[in-house]
Motif scaffolding. Structure first.
Motif, PDB file in Angstrom:
ATOM      1  N   GLY A  96       0.809  -1.219   0.000  1.00 21.87           N
ATOM      2  CA  GLY A  96       0.000   0.000   0.000  1.00 21.87           C
ATOM      3  C   GLY A  96       0.842   1.269   0.000  1.00 21.87           C
ATOM      4  O   GLY A  96       2.080   1.230   0.004  1.00 21.87           O
ATOM      5  N   ALA A  97       0.128   2.406  -0.005  1.00 20.59           N
ATOM      6  CA  ALA A  97       0.820   3.702  -0.025  1.00 20.59           C
ATOM      7  C   ALA A  97       1.550   3.959   1.285  1.00 20.59           C
ATOM      8  O   ALA A  97       2.600   4.601   1.300  1.00 20.59           O
ATOM      9  CB  ALA A  97      -0.179   4.821  -0.299  1.00 20.59           C
ATOM     10  N   LEU A 102       5.292   5.188   1.440  1.00 18.46           N
ATOM     11  CA  LEU A 102       5.688   6.470   2.044  1.00 18.46           C
ATOM     12  C   LEU A 102       6.746   6.277   3.132  1.00 18.46           C
ATOM     13  O   LEU A 102       7.715   7.034   3.217  1.00 18.46           O
ATOM     14  CB  LEU A 102       4.452   7.149   2.643  1.00 18.46           C
ATOM     15  CG  LEU A 102       3.438   7.700   1.633  1.00 18.46           C
ATOM     16  CD1 LEU A 102       2.078   7.920   2.285  1.00 18.46           C
ATOM     17  CD2 LEU A 102       3.957   8.996   1.027  1.00 18.46           C
ATOM     18  N   PHE A 104      -2.696  14.468   5.172  1.00 13.02           N
ATOM     19  CA  PHE A 104      -3.086  13.140   5.663  1.00 13.02           C
ATOM     20  C   PHE A 104      -2.397  12.866   7.014  1.00 13.02           C
ATOM     21  O   PHE A 104      -1.167  12.968   7.120  1.00 13.02           O
ATOM     22  CB  PHE A 104      -2.699  12.086   4.616  1.00 13.02           C
ATOM     23  CG  PHE A 104      -2.997  10.670   5.016  1.00 13.02           C
ATOM     24  CD1 PHE A 104      -4.270  10.293   5.417  1.00 13.02           C
ATOM     25  CD2 PHE A 104      -2.002   9.702   4.978  1.00 13.02           C
ATOM     26  CE1 PHE A 104      -4.545   8.981   5.782  1.00 13.02           C
ATOM     27  CE2 PHE A 104      -2.269   8.391   5.336  1.00 13.02           C
ATOM     28  CZ  PHE A 104      -3.542   8.035   5.743  1.00 13.02           C
ATOM     29  N   TYR A 136       1.200  11.313   7.917  1.00 13.50           N
ATOM     30  CA  TYR A 136       2.492  11.845   7.461  1.00 13.50           C
ATOM     31  C   TYR A 136       3.391  12.207   8.648  1.00 13.50           C
ATOM     32  O   TYR A 136       4.602  11.995   8.622  1.00 13.50           O
ATOM     33  CB  TYR A 136       2.307  13.107   6.602  1.00 13.50           C
ATOM     34  CG  TYR A 136       1.667  12.912   5.251  1.00 13.50           C
ATOM     35  CD1 TYR A 136       1.618  11.663   4.630  1.00 13.50           C
ATOM     36  CD2 TYR A 136       1.120  13.995   4.568  1.00 13.50           C
ATOM     37  CE1 TYR A 136       1.026  11.512   3.381  1.00 13.50           C
ATOM     38  CE2 TYR A 136       0.540  13.850   3.325  1.00 13.50           C
ATOM     39  CZ  TYR A 136       0.491  12.612   2.738  1.00 13.50           C
ATOM     40  OH  TYR A 136      -0.099  12.469   1.505  1.00 13.50           O
ATOM     41  N   ASN A 170       0.116  15.741  -1.945  1.00 16.02           N
ATOM     42  CA  ASN A 170      -0.925  14.733  -2.127  1.00 16.02           C
ATOM     43  C   ASN A 170      -2.064  15.363  -2.938  1.00 16.02           C
ATOM     44  O   ASN A 170      -2.769  16.225  -2.448  1.00 16.02           O
ATOM     45  CB  ASN A 170      -1.411  14.270  -0.740  1.00 16.02           C
ATOM     46  CG  ASN A 170      -2.705  13.489  -0.797  1.00 16.02           C
ATOM     47  OD1 ASN A 170      -3.621  13.750  -0.006  1.00 16.02           O
ATOM     48  ND2 ASN A 170      -2.811  12.548  -1.696  1.00 16.02           N
ATOM     49  N   ASN A 188      -6.440  14.322   0.181  1.00 16.65           N
ATOM     50  CA  ASN A 188      -7.158  13.924   1.388  1.00 16.65           C
ATOM     51  C   ASN A 188      -6.605  14.827   2.482  1.00 16.65           C
ATOM     52  O   ASN A 188      -5.392  14.783   2.717  1.00 16.65           O
ATOM     53  CB  ASN A 188      -6.858  12.457   1.708  1.00 16.65           C
ATOM     54  CG  ASN A 188      -7.405  12.018   3.055  1.00 16.65           C
ATOM     55  OD1 ASN A 188      -8.174  12.734   3.677  1.00 16.65           O
ATOM     56  ND2 ASN A 188      -6.986  10.839   3.491  1.00 16.65           N
ATOM     57  N   ASP A 227       2.343  11.680  -3.154  1.00 14.41           N
ATOM     58  CA  ASP A 227       1.474  10.606  -2.644  1.00 14.41           C
ATOM     59  C   ASP A 227       0.176  10.644  -3.460  1.00 14.41           C
ATOM     60  O   ASP A 227      -0.581  11.606  -3.372  1.00 14.41           O
ATOM     61  CB  ASP A 227       1.213  10.880  -1.153  1.00 14.41           C
ATOM     62  CG  ASP A 227       0.320   9.841  -0.527  1.00 14.41           C
ATOM     63  OD1 ASP A 227       0.262   8.707  -1.039  1.00 14.41           O
ATOM     64  OD2 ASP A 227      -0.329  10.154   0.496  1.00 14.41           O
ATOM     65  N   PRO A 238      -2.669   8.192  -4.050  1.00 16.29           N
ATOM     66  CA  PRO A 238      -3.649   7.095  -4.075  1.00 16.29           C
ATOM     67  C   PRO A 238      -4.997   7.451  -4.693  1.00 16.29           C
ATOM     68  O   PRO A 238      -5.784   6.558  -4.985  1.00 16.29           O
ATOM     69  CB  PRO A 238      -3.806   6.715  -2.596  1.00 16.29           C
ATOM     70  CG  PRO A 238      -3.330   7.865  -1.827  1.00 16.29           C
ATOM     71  CD  PRO A 238      -2.350   8.605  -2.676  1.00 16.29           C
ATOM     72  N   TYR A 239      -5.237   8.768  -4.888  1.00 13.40           N
ATOM     73  CA  TYR A 239      -6.543   9.164  -5.460  1.00 13.40           C
ATOM     74  C   TYR A 239      -6.403   9.627  -6.904  1.00 13.40           C
ATOM     75  O   TYR A 239      -7.292  10.312  -7.426  1.00 13.40           O
ATOM     76  CB  TYR A 239      -7.174  10.281  -4.612  1.00 13.40           C
ATOM     77  CG  TYR A 239      -7.366   9.859  -3.172  1.00 13.40           C
ATOM     78  CD1 TYR A 239      -8.466   9.108  -2.784  1.00 13.40           C
ATOM     79  CD2 TYR A 239      -6.409  10.159  -2.208  1.00 13.40           C
ATOM     80  CE1 TYR A 239      -8.621   8.676  -1.473  1.00 13.40           C
ATOM     81  CE2 TYR A 239      -6.553   9.738  -0.899  1.00 13.40           C
ATOM     82  CZ  TYR A 239      -7.662   8.996  -0.535  1.00 13.40           C
ATOM     83  OH  TYR A 239      -7.808   8.569   0.762  1.00 13.40           O
ATOM     84  N   SER A 287      -1.111   3.680  -4.494  1.00 13.37           N
ATOM     85  CA  SER A 287      -1.828   2.554  -3.890  1.00 13.37           C
ATOM     86  C   SER A 287      -3.062   2.248  -4.721  1.00 13.37           C
ATOM     87  O   SER A 287      -3.675   3.164  -5.285  1.00 13.37           O
ATOM     88  CB  SER A 287      -2.268   2.956  -2.483  1.00 13.37           C
ATOM     89  OG  SER A 287      -3.196   2.035  -1.982  1.00 13.37           O
ATOM     90  N   ALA A 300      -5.570   0.987  -3.194  1.00 10.59           N
ATOM     91  CA  ALA A 300      -6.585   0.900  -2.133  1.00 10.59           C
ATOM     92  C   ALA A 300      -7.889   1.563  -2.561  1.00 10.59           C
ATOM     93  O   ALA A 300      -8.977   1.055  -2.287  1.00 10.59           O
ATOM     94  CB  ALA A 300      -6.064   1.565  -0.860  1.00 10.59           C
ATOM     95  N   LYS A 301      -7.772   2.699  -3.227  1.00 12.25           N
ATOM     96  CA  LYS A 301      -8.967   3.483  -3.554  1.00 12.25           C
ATOM     97  C   LYS A 301      -9.399   3.227  -5.000  1.00 12.25           C
ATOM     98  O   LYS A 301     -10.571   3.019  -5.264  1.00 12.25           O
ATOM     99  CB  LYS A 301      -8.689   4.977  -3.353  1.00 12.25           C
ATOM    100  CG  LYS A 301      -7.899   5.310  -2.092  1.00 12.25           C
ATOM    101  CD  LYS A 301      -8.649   5.066  -0.797  1.00 12.25           C
ATOM    102  CE  LYS A 301      -7.734   5.264   0.403  1.00 12.25           C
ATOM    103  NZ  LYS A 301      -8.403   5.214   1.691  1.00 12.25           N
ATOM    104  N   ARG A 310      -3.537  -4.257   0.821  1.00  7.98           N
ATOM    105  CA  ARG A 310      -2.207  -3.687   0.976  1.00  7.98           C
ATOM    106  C   ARG A 310      -1.348  -3.866  -0.276  1.00  7.98           C
ATOM    107  O   ARG A 310      -0.431  -4.681  -0.305  1.00  7.98           O
ATOM    108  CB  ARG A 310      -1.487  -4.291   2.203  1.00  7.98           C
ATOM    109  CG  ARG A 310      -2.308  -4.456   3.448  1.00  7.98           C
ATOM    110  CD  ARG A 310      -2.999  -3.188   3.905  1.00  7.98           C
ATOM    111  NE  ARG A 310      -2.066  -2.083   4.115  1.00  7.98           N
ATOM    112  CZ  ARG A 310      -2.310  -0.840   3.665  1.00  7.98           C
ATOM    113  NH1 ARG A 310      -3.409  -0.555   2.990  1.00  7.98           N
ATOM    114  NH2 ARG A 310      -1.436   0.101   3.880  1.00  7.98           N
ATOM    115  N   TYR A 334     -13.665  12.974  -0.217  1.00  6.20           N
ATOM    116  CA  TYR A 334     -13.859  13.579   1.101  1.00  6.20           C
ATOM    117  C   TYR A 334     -14.428  14.977   0.925  1.00  6.20           C
ATOM    118  O   TYR A 334     -14.088  15.674  -0.036  1.00  6.20           O
ATOM    119  CB  TYR A 334     -12.528  13.684   1.848  1.00  6.20           C
ATOM    120  CG  TYR A 334     -11.810  12.352   1.964  1.00  6.20           C
ATOM    121  CD1 TYR A 334     -12.217  11.405   2.905  1.00  6.20           C
ATOM    122  CD2 TYR A 334     -10.759  12.031   1.112  1.00  6.20           C
ATOM    123  CE1 TYR A 334     -11.580  10.180   2.997  1.00  6.20           C
ATOM    124  CE2 TYR A 334     -10.110  10.807   1.194  1.00  6.20           C
ATOM    125  CZ  TYR A 334     -10.526   9.887   2.142  1.00  6.20           C
ATOM    126  OH  TYR A 334      -9.896   8.673   2.232  1.00  6.20           O
TER     127      TYR A 334
END
Ligand code: PLP
Length: 397
Positions: A109-110, A114, A135, A138, A180, A184, A218, A220-221, A245, A247-248, A256, A335
């Motif tokens: 995962g991210a 990181l 986030f 961090y 990022n 987020n 970063d 992930p989105y 990642s 993940a999303k 992961r 979000y």
């Protein structure tokens, strides 16, 4: 008397977990007490959209066809060549870069990406800059590497990087800047111009101090956007390290799986890659989960169901417009950054919680006065949360 050998920092982190997780745990407990449908848990970024069907089919095929001792075996630390090559091909195709498997290091995962990256490029005593709101984890990651987390607020009017403020914060101890985008918790996307200005600043500072200042991007989105383009940061600043990642984008947060991309444009790219490998080893990661390395091999091109999040965004924002909340219109991620109705964001979130509406206080994102509502929940949950939002508003009438 037996001495207490427990590490105090770790004890502190464990006894005061990430506030997102605290709300999430409360939500699970509360759902068991009063029923799932009566709790509006907008705390955590756990996608309600199922992973693509191709993911399940791939897992079933692997379990059916592959010898288990091979399927479940260790891989090289950076991952299977085939999976790393699939990532490199995907990046080349989408962003016009030149990359091979050698530029890609698969991670759990991210978060792992990181932590590994930060450990690889910093020394204890260095400073790492984050752009607030940021986030939550961090700070833990930066301090775990023995570095100081330096918070620089984003521009309050448009939530872009504040280049002048970054200029003031960067000094000879600055080892890296973390960005990022899509973001987020705010949902902003940094424009190409903003990224170019950042690149120009970092390049100037690198020359002045005669050492690299890495940009940890970063992402992930990256795929979750509502019309705005997300510039591929590594195309604008050579000392960029991308952490990603699935993940999303593929709804696989618990599995992961992610990666680190170290571009050959970095002048000491081979050393950075070696340090990434060393940090992965020193942090005990061994290799990314192998079943999901194999999933990525074939599913990397699967589209993200952005329409569902766009629909949720529209549902939530129109509802909050009607009730009378202020928020920042998100361009990406899932979000909503909602203005708290009192100075204390924690007290505001406590008030929301009394109506079984679970939000996260902005304090843990390095910014007072707001709350984060995660709308990757079901559309049903958003619709049914109306009465809780109305009751929350009424509390402040
Ligand atoms: N970075 C950001 C901005 C996130 O929002 C998250 C998770 O929510 C992560 C990193 C961690 O991602 P992963 O679950 O892949 O470790």
């Amino acid at each position: 008397m037996r001495g207490n050998m427990i590490n105090e920092r770790m004890h502190g982190l464990g006894s005061q977990p990430n506030p997102i997780r605290v709300q999430y745990a409360y939500g699970l407990q509360r759902k068991a007490e009063i029923g799932e449908e009566n709790v509006f848990d907008m705390s955590i970024g756990n996608p309600s959209i199922p992973a693509p069907v191709a993911v399940r089919e791939r897992i079933e095929q692997l379990l059916r066809d592959e010898p288990p001792e091979v399927l479940h075996g260790y891989t090289m630390a950076a991952g299977l060549m085939s999976a790393r090559q699939a990532v490199a091909d995907n990046l080349c195709e989408r962003f016009g870069i030149q990359a091979t498997a050698a530029n890609v290091y698969l991670t759990a995962g991210a978060t792992a990406a990181l932590y590994i990256t930060t450990a690889a490029i910093t020394h204890p005593g260095d400073e790492v800059i984050v752009n607030a709101p940021y986030f939550t984890e961090y700070k833990v990651m930066i301090e775990s590497a023995g570095c100081t987390c330096v918070e620089v607020p984003m521009r309050p009017d448009d939530f872009q990087l504040d280049i002048d403020a970054l200029d003031g914060a960067i000094n000879p101890k600055t080892a890296a800047v973390v960005i990022n985008s899509p973001n987020n918790p705010v949902g902003c996307i940094y424009t190409q111009q903003n990224i170019e200005e950042l690149a120009a600043l970092l390049t100037r500072k690198e020359e002045e101090y005669d050492h690299p200042i890495y940009l940890i991007s970063d992402e992930p989105y990256r795929e979750i956007t509502y019309g705005r383009e997300v510039p591929f940061t590594a195309n604008f600043y050579r000392d960029t390290i991308v952490c990603y990642s699935w993940a999303k984008s593929l709804s696989l947060p618990g599995e992961r799986i992610g990666y680190i991309y170290v571009s050959d444009n970095i002048p000491n790219a081979a050393d950075v890659s070696a340090a990434v490998g060393g940090a992965g080893r020193a942090l005990g990661f061994i290799c990314a989960p192998v079943l999901f390395q194999r999933v990525i091999e074939t599913c990397i091109g699967e589209p993200t169901n952005v329409d569902a999040y766009a629909e949720n965004r529209a549902l939530l924002t129109s509802m909050l417009d009607e009730i009378g909340f202020e928020y920042i219109q998100p361009d990406g991620a899932f979000y909503l950054w909602v203005k708290a109705l009192e100075d204390s964001s924690q007290a505001f979130c406590d008030a929301a919680r009394s109506h079984d509406l679970l939000l996260v206080s902005s304090d843990c994102f390095g910014a007072p006065g707001w709350a984060r509502a995660s709308y990757c929940v079901s559309a049903e949950c958003i619709k049914n949360s109306r009465k809780a939002w109305e009751a929350l508003k009424a509390d402040y009438a």
